[in-house]
Motif scaffolding. Structure first.
Motif, short mmCIF file in Angstrom:
data_model
loop_
_atom_site.label_atom_id
_atom_site.label_comp_id
_atom_site.label_asym_id
_atom_site.label_seq_id
_atom_site.Cartn_x
_atom_site.Cartn_y
_atom_site.Cartn_z
N ASP A 116 0.82 -1.21 0.00
CA ASP A 116 0.00 0.00 0.00
C ASP A 116 0.86 1.26 0.00
OD1 ASP A 116 -2.20 -1.68 2.26
OD2 ASP A 116 -2.53 -1.34 0.12
N THR A 117 2.15 1.10 0.12
CA THR A 117 3.05 2.25 0.09
C THR A 117 2.95 2.98 -1.23
OG1 THR A 117 4.62 1.25 1.64
CG2 THR A 117 5.48 2.94 0.15
N ALA A 118 2.65 4.28 -1.15
CA ALA A 118 2.43 5.08 -2.36
C ALA A 118 2.17 6.52 -1.95
CB ALA A 118 1.23 4.55 -3.15
N VAL A 119 2.18 7.39 -2.94
CA VAL A 119 1.66 8.74 -2.74
C VAL A 119 0.17 8.68 -3.04
CG1 VAL A 119 1.74 11.13 -3.48
CG2 VAL A 119 3.86 9.80 -3.35
N TYR A 120 -0.62 9.17 -2.13
CA TYR A 120 -2.08 9.15 -2.27
C TYR A 120 -2.56 10.54 -2.65
CZ TYR A 120 -2.36 4.42 -0.45
OH TYR A 120 -2.23 3.06 -0.29
N TYR A 121 -3.42 10.58 -3.65
CA TYR A 121 -3.95 11.82 -4.16
C TYR A 121 -5.47 11.84 -4.05
CZ TYR A 121 0.58 12.19 -6.58
OH TYR A 121 1.92 12.25 -6.88
N CYS A 122 -6.02 13.01 -3.77
CA CYS A 122 -7.46 13.17 -3.91
C CYS A 122 -7.72 14.00 -5.18
CB CYS A 122 -8.08 13.83 -2.69
SG CYS A 122 -7.48 15.47 -2.30
N ALA A 123 -8.88 13.78 -5.74
CA ALA A 123 -9.22 14.42 -7.00
C ALA A 123 -10.73 14.62 -7.08
CB ALA A 123 -8.74 13.57 -8.17
N ALA A 124 -11.16 15.50 -7.99
CA ALA A 124 -12.57 15.82 -8.13
C ALA A 124 -12.97 15.85 -9.60
CB ALA A 124 -12.87 17.17 -7.49
N VAL A 125 -14.19 15.40 -9.85
CA VAL A 125 -14.76 15.46 -11.19
C VAL A 125 -16.26 15.67 -11.03
CG1 VAL A 125 -15.06 12.95 -11.31
CG2 VAL A 125 -14.96 14.29 -13.43
N LYS A 126 -16.87 16.38 -11.96
CA LYS A 126 -18.31 16.60 -11.88
C LYS A 126 -19.06 15.28 -11.97
CE LYS A 126 -18.79 21.40 -13.31
NZ LYS A 126 -19.44 22.35 -14.25
N SER A 127 -20.02 15.13 -11.10
CA SER A 127 -20.77 13.88 -11.05
C SER A 127 -21.58 13.68 -12.32
CB SER A 127 -21.72 13.88 -9.85
OG SER A 127 -21.03 13.86 -8.63
N ARG A 128 -21.75 12.42 -12.66
CA ARG A 128 -22.65 12.05 -13.73
C ARG A 128 -23.50 10.90 -13.22
NH1 ARG A 128 -20.23 11.12 -19.61
NH2 ARG A 128 -19.66 13.29 -19.18
N SER A 129 -24.80 11.05 -13.33
CA SER A 129 -25.71 10.07 -12.78
C SER A 129 -25.45 8.68 -13.35
CB SER A 129 -27.16 10.47 -13.09
OG SER A 129 -28.05 9.52 -12.57
N GLY A 130 -25.30 7.72 -12.44
CA GLY A 130 -25.16 6.33 -12.85
C GLY A 130 -23.78 5.94 -13.31
N ARG A 131 -22.82 6.83 -13.17
CA ARG A 131 -21.48 6.51 -13.65
C ARG A 131 -20.46 6.79 -12.57
NH1 ARG A 131 -18.17 9.08 -18.88
NH2 ARG A 131 -16.19 8.05 -18.41
N TRP A 132 -19.49 5.90 -12.47
CA TRP A 132 -18.35 6.11 -11.61
C TRP A 132 -17.10 6.30 -12.46
CZ3 TRP A 132 -18.85 7.19 -6.67
CH2 TRP A 132 -19.98 6.75 -5.99
N PHE A 133 -16.27 7.24 -12.06
CA PHE A 133 -15.04 7.54 -12.77
C PHE A 133 -13.86 6.89 -12.05
CE2 PHE A 133 -16.85 10.48 -15.70
CZ PHE A 133 -17.91 11.07 -15.03
N THR A 134 -13.14 6.04 -12.76
CA THR A 134 -12.04 5.31 -12.14
C THR A 134 -10.70 5.55 -12.83
OG1 THR A 134 -12.42 3.35 -13.49
CG2 THR A 134 -13.61 3.48 -11.39
N LYS A 135 -10.68 6.38 -13.84
CA LYS A 135 -9.44 6.69 -14.55
C LYS A 135 -8.94 8.06 -14.14
CE LYS A 135 -9.76 2.92 -16.99
NZ LYS A 135 -8.86 1.76 -16.74
N ALA A 136 -7.65 8.16 -13.96
CA ALA A 136 -7.08 9.43 -13.52
C ALA A 136 -7.39 10.55 -14.50
CB ALA A 136 -5.58 9.29 -13.31
N TYR A 137 -7.42 10.24 -15.79
CA TYR A 137 -7.62 11.30 -16.79
C TYR A 137 -9.05 11.83 -16.78
CZ TYR A 137 -9.16 7.25 -19.63
OH TYR A 137 -9.78 6.11 -20.09
N ASP A 138 -9.96 11.15 -16.08
CA ASP A 138 -11.33 11.64 -15.96
C ASP A 138 -11.44 12.80 -14.99
OD1 ASP A 138 -12.66 8.29 -16.18
OD2 ASP A 138 -12.63 9.86 -17.72
#
Length: 124
Positions: free
Chosen positions: A88-110
């Protein structure tokens, strides 16, 4: 702006809680995500939460050990990490993207907005 903090050195089996403080605008219609990046590896999705509803989504490998949550009053998103492993050793980042109903964003470029990252080191 997003500011991640709470990383540090912990022994295997231990726990840490990361925080991501959001400011500058309203994030109520955003998905907040946590990613991590280990040395030499690509940025990896960990978990996400829809700020407005509080619904959550996890990478399969994180289920059961990691919990994402948010505190509306503090405009902060948390990542509780339990039973930590050296991998689990890593740099952890938080990020934000506008929500879209029924969809989850799992790619960093999103994701549009990123915090600066906080280092988590798990010793064996």
């Amino acid at each position: 702006q997003l500011q991640a903090f709470g990383g540090g050195l912990v022994q295997a089996g231990g726990s840490l809680r990361l925080s991501c403080a959001a400011s500058g605008r309203t994030f109520s219609n955003y998905d907040m995500g946590w990613f991590r990046q280990a040395p030499g590896k690509e940025r990896e999705f960990v978990a996400a939460i829809k700020w407005s509803f509080g619904s959550t989504y996890y990478a399969d490998s994180m289920k059961g050990r990691f919990t994402i949550s948010r505190d509306n009053a503090k405009t902060t998103v948390y990542l509780q990490m339990n039973s930590l492993k050296p991998e689990d050793t890593a740099v952890y980042y938080c990020a934000a993207v506008k929500s879209r109903s029924g969809r989850w964003f799992t790619k960093a470029y999103d994701y549009d907005d990123w915090g600066q990252g906080t280092l988590v080191t798990v010793s064996s």
